[in-house]
Design a protein around this motif. Structure first.
Motif, PDB file in Angstrom:
ATOM      1  N   GLY A  13       1.031  -1.175  -0.008  1.00 48.47           N
ATOM      2  CA  GLY A  13       0.019   0.083  -0.024  1.00 48.47           C
ATOM      3  C   GLY A  13       0.589   1.265   0.040  1.00 48.47           C
ATOM      4  O   GLY A  13       1.929   1.241   0.970  1.00 48.47           O
ATOM      5  N   MET A  14       0.458   2.311  -0.808  1.00 51.93           N
ATOM      6  CA  MET A  14       1.291   3.541  -1.014  1.00 51.93           C
ATOM      7  C   MET A  14       0.457   4.729  -0.764  1.00 51.93           C
ATOM      8  O   MET A  14      -0.676   4.692  -1.130  1.00 51.93           O
ATOM      9  N   ASP A  15       0.902   5.590  -0.246  1.00 52.60           N
ATOM     10  CA  ASP A  15       0.398   6.948  -0.040  1.00 52.60           C
ATOM     11  C   ASP A  15       1.505   8.074  -0.126  1.00 52.60           C
ATOM     12  O   ASP A  15       2.456   7.464  -0.617  1.00 52.60           O
ATOM     13  N   HIS A  16       1.189   9.212   0.503  1.00 53.43           N
ATOM     14  CA  HIS A  16       2.307  10.243  -0.049  1.00 53.43           C
ATOM     15  C   HIS A  16       3.259  10.259   1.244  1.00 53.43           C
ATOM     16  O   HIS A  16       4.276  11.035   1.214  1.00 53.43           O
ATOM     17  N   ARG A  17       3.162   9.237   2.320  1.00 51.08           N
ATOM     18  CA  ARG A  17       3.901   9.495   3.565  1.00 51.08           C
ATOM     19  C   ARG A  17       5.309   8.579   3.216  1.00 51.08           C
ATOM     20  O   ARG A  17       5.532   7.743   2.425  1.00 51.08           O
ATOM     21  N   SER A  18       6.375   9.102   4.009  1.00 53.43           N
ATOM     22  CA  SER A  18       7.641   8.368   3.830  1.00 53.43           C
ATOM     23  C   SER A  18       7.533   7.005   4.357  1.00 53.43           C
ATOM     24  O   SER A  18       8.346   6.175   3.621  1.00 53.43           O
ATOM     25  N   GLU A  19       6.840   6.785   5.484  1.00 55.41           N
ATOM     26  CA  GLU A  19       6.555   5.461   5.724  1.00 55.41           C
ATOM     27  C   GLU A  19       6.153   4.396   4.539  1.00 55.41           C
ATOM     28  O   GLU A  19       6.415   3.131   4.355  1.00 55.41           O
ATOM     29  N   SER A  20       5.476   4.995   3.594  1.00 57.70           N
ATOM     30  CA  SER A  20       5.088   4.054   2.396  1.00 57.70           C
ATOM     31  C   SER A  20       6.126   3.837   1.478  1.00 57.70           C
ATOM     32  O   SER A  20       6.254   2.703   0.960  1.00 57.70           O
ATOM     33  N   LEU A  38       5.470  -7.555  -7.784  1.00 55.99           N
ATOM     34  CA  LEU A  38       5.048  -6.624  -6.662  1.00 55.99           C
ATOM     35  C   LEU A  38       3.841  -5.625  -7.328  1.00 55.99           C
ATOM     36  O   LEU A  38       3.688  -5.245  -8.435  1.00 55.99           O
ATOM     37  N   VAL A  39       2.681  -5.548  -6.574  1.00 53.30           N
ATOM     38  CA  VAL A  39       1.862  -4.954  -6.671  1.00 53.30           C
ATOM     39  C   VAL A  39       1.657  -3.606  -5.926  1.00 53.30           C
ATOM     40  O   VAL A  39       1.457  -3.838  -4.688  1.00 53.30           O
ATOM     41  N   VAL A  40       1.783  -2.561  -6.537  1.00 52.09           N
ATOM     42  CA  VAL A  40       1.751  -1.423  -5.826  1.00 52.09           C
ATOM     43  C   VAL A  40       0.358  -0.774  -5.896  1.00 52.09           C
ATOM     44  O   VAL A  40      -0.282  -0.387  -6.938  1.00 52.09           O
ATOM     45  N   VAL A  41      -0.495  -0.458  -4.737  1.00 52.06           N
ATOM     46  CA  VAL A  41      -1.686  -0.140  -4.758  1.00 52.06           C
ATOM     47  C   VAL A  41      -1.746   1.353  -4.125  1.00 52.06           C
ATOM     48  O   VAL A  41      -1.409   1.511  -2.885  1.00 52.06           O
ATOM     49  N   HIS A  42      -2.403   2.314  -4.792  1.00 57.97           N
ATOM     50  CA  HIS A  42      -2.304   3.556  -4.270  1.00 57.97           C
ATOM     51  C   HIS A  42      -3.793   3.876  -4.310  1.00 57.97           C
ATOM     52  O   HIS A  42      -4.395   4.180  -5.680  1.00 57.97           O
ATOM     53  N   ALA A  43      -4.419   3.991  -3.181  1.00 60.44           N
ATOM     54  CA  ALA A  43      -5.815   4.436  -3.097  1.00 60.44           C
ATOM     55  C   ALA A  43      -5.897   5.540  -2.307  1.00 60.44           C
ATOM     56  O   ALA A  43      -5.321   5.815  -1.233  1.00 60.44           O
ATOM     57  N   SER A  44      -6.893   6.303  -2.935  1.00 60.40           N
ATOM     58  CA  SER A  44      -6.966   7.752  -2.359  1.00 60.40           C
ATOM     59  C   SER A  44      -8.503   7.991  -2.199  1.00 60.40           C
ATOM     60  O   SER A  44      -9.362   8.272  -3.255  1.00 60.40           O
ATOM     61  N   ASP A  45      -9.081   8.012  -1.049  1.00 57.46           N
ATOM     62  CA  ASP A  45     -10.409   8.387  -0.962  1.00 57.46           C
ATOM     63  C   ASP A  45     -10.962   9.871  -0.601  1.00 57.46           C
ATOM     64  O   ASP A  45     -11.886  10.231  -0.154  1.00 57.46           O
ATOM     65  N   THR A  46      -9.759  10.760  -0.834  1.00 58.45           N
ATOM     66  CA  THR A  46      -9.872  12.233  -0.669  1.00 58.45           C
ATOM     67  C   THR A  46     -11.001  12.478  -1.733  1.00 58.45           C
ATOM     68  O   THR A  46     -10.858  12.267  -2.842  1.00 58.45           O
ATOM     69  N   PRO A  47     -12.156  13.258  -1.285  1.00 55.47           N
ATOM     70  CA  PRO A  47     -13.303  13.432  -2.092  1.00 55.47           C
ATOM     71  C   PRO A  47     -12.652  14.602  -2.965  1.00 55.47           C
ATOM     72  O   PRO A  47     -12.001  15.637  -2.581  1.00 55.47           O
ATOM     73  N   SER A  48     -13.137  14.255  -4.220  1.00 61.43           N
ATOM     74  CA  SER A  48     -12.869  15.643  -5.065  1.00 61.43           C
ATOM     75  C   SER A  48     -14.171  16.779  -4.746  1.00 61.43           C
ATOM     76  O   SER A  48     -15.237  16.579  -4.529  1.00 61.43           O
ATOM     77  N   PRO A  49     -13.486  18.111  -4.884  1.00 63.98           N
ATOM     78  CA  PRO A  49     -14.424  19.081  -4.828  1.00 63.98           C
ATOM     79  C   PRO A  49     -15.728  19.026  -5.580  1.00 63.98           C
ATOM     80  O   PRO A  49     -15.620  18.674  -6.757  1.00 63.98           O
ATOM     81  N   ARG A  65      -3.257  16.040  -6.369  1.00 64.29           N
ATOM     82  CA  ARG A  65      -3.446  14.675  -6.776  1.00 64.29           C
ATOM     83  C   ARG A  65      -2.329  14.508  -7.841  1.00 64.29           C
ATOM     84  O   ARG A  65      -1.511  13.393  -7.711  1.00 64.29           O
ATOM     85  N   LEU A  66      -2.009  15.365  -8.419  1.00 63.73           N
ATOM     86  CA  LEU A  66      -0.869  15.248  -9.574  1.00 63.73           C
ATOM     87  C   LEU A  66       0.616  15.264  -8.955  1.00 63.73           C
ATOM     88  O   LEU A  66       1.391  14.374  -9.321  1.00 63.73           O
ATOM     89  N   SER A  67       0.538  15.856  -7.719  1.00 60.83           N
ATOM     90  CA  SER A  67       1.912  15.815  -6.956  1.00 60.83           C
ATOM     91  C   SER A  67       1.882  14.378  -6.312  1.00 60.83           C
ATOM     92  O   SER A  67       3.069  13.836  -6.509  1.00 60.83           O
ATOM     93  N   GLU A  68       0.808  13.564  -5.815  1.00 68.81           N
ATOM     94  CA  GLU A  68       0.994  12.581  -5.103  1.00 68.81           C
ATOM     95  C   GLU A  68       1.302  11.345  -6.441  1.00 68.81           C
ATOM     96  O   GLU A  68       2.095  10.463  -6.095  1.00 68.81           O
ATOM     97  N   ARG A  69       0.804  11.634  -7.502  1.00 67.70           N
ATOM     98  CA  ARG A  69       0.886  10.560  -8.807  1.00 67.70           C
ATOM     99  C   ARG A  69       2.474  10.832  -8.993  1.00 67.70           C
ATOM    100  O   ARG A  69       3.058   9.795  -9.366  1.00 67.70           O
ATOM    101  N   ALA A  70       3.013  12.087  -9.223  1.00 64.31           N
ATOM    102  CA  ALA A  70       4.368  12.026  -9.562  1.00 64.31           C
ATOM    103  C   ALA A  70       5.413  11.612  -8.384  1.00 64.31           C
ATOM    104  O   ALA A  70       6.400  11.029  -8.807  1.00 64.31           O
ATOM    105  N   ALA A  71       5.058  11.867  -7.154  1.00 61.85           N
ATOM    106  CA  ALA A  71       5.724  11.050  -6.060  1.00 61.85           C
ATOM    107  C   ALA A  71       5.758   9.578  -6.151  1.00 61.85           C
ATOM    108  O   ALA A  71       6.812   8.752  -6.043  1.00 61.85           O
TER     109      ALA A  71
END
Length: 159
Positions: A13-20, A38-49, A65-71
Motif C-alpha cells: 500500500g502506498m500513499d504520500h508518506r515516507s513510511e510508504s 510486486l503490486v503497488v496499490v495507491h488508493a485515495s478516498d480524498t473526495p473531489s471538490p 493529486r498530480l503531486s501525489e501521482r508524481a511522487a
C-alpha cells in the motif's frame, strides 16, 4: 517453475508518506528475493471538490493529486532501477484505501504496509488495524524508521 504454478504476488500500500516509501523498498526487496510480482496499490478516498466549488479548490485538489501521482511514479522508478527484473504492477483508485487493499489481498501472498507507530496496537490507525484483522493473506507492517533491504534509499524519490 512449472506452467501450472503461479508467481507469488506481494501487494504494498502506498500513499504520500515516507513510511510508504520504506514499505515499498522492503516489499520490492522481498519480491525480488522470492521471485514474486510486486503490486503497488495507491488508493485515495480524498473526495473531489463538488463541481460548484470555487475554482481554486478544484485546482488545488488537482495539484495535490498530480503531486501525489508524481511522487508515486518517482518511488516506483527507483524500485525499477534497483530491481530491473522485478515485475511491478500499479493500481490507482479513488476507492476507500481499506476496501481496495483488502480486495487485492484476495489474490496476494503477502500485504506490506508502512507505519510510523512505535509498536503499540493503540497507535496503529484504522487502516492498519482493518488490514491486520481482515486481510486474506499475511500482513507485514514495516516501521518507517526501520532499516530497509534495498541498496538505494527511496528517499531520493521524494519530490
Amino acid at each position: 517453475m512449472s506452467a501450472e504454478m503461479s508467481t507469488e504476488r506481494i501487494v504494498v500500500g502506498m500513499d504520500h508518506r515516507s513510511e510508504s516509501r520504506v514499505a515499498l523498498g522492503w516489499a520490492a526487496a522481498e519480491a525480488n528475493r522470492r521471485g514474486a510480482d510486486l503490486v503497488v496499490v495507491h488508493a485515495s478516498d480524498t473526495p473531489s471538490p463538488a463541481p460548484y466549488a470555487p475554482v481554486f479548490r478544484r485546482a488545488e485538489a488537482e495539484r495535490r493529486r498530480l503531486s501525489e501521482r508524481a511522487a508515486l511514479d518517482r518511488a516506483i522508478s527507483v524500485v525499477e532501477e534497483e530491481y530491473p527484473d522485478l515485475a511491478v504492477r500499479r493500481y490507482t483508485s479513488l476507492e476507500s484505501p481499506v476496501k481496495d487493499l483488502l480486495r487485492h489481498t484476495e489474490a496476494a501472498d503477502l500485504l506490506v504496509l508502512g507505519s510510523s507507530a512505535p509498536g503499540a496496537e493503540a497507535h496503529l490507525g484504522p487502516l492498519l488495524l482493518a488490514c491486520l484483522r481482515h486481510a486474506r493473506c499475511p500482513v507485514v507492517v514495516v516501521n518507517g524508521g526501520a532499516g530497509v533491504p534495498p541498496r538505494r534509499t527511496l528517499s531520493a524519490a521524494r519530490g
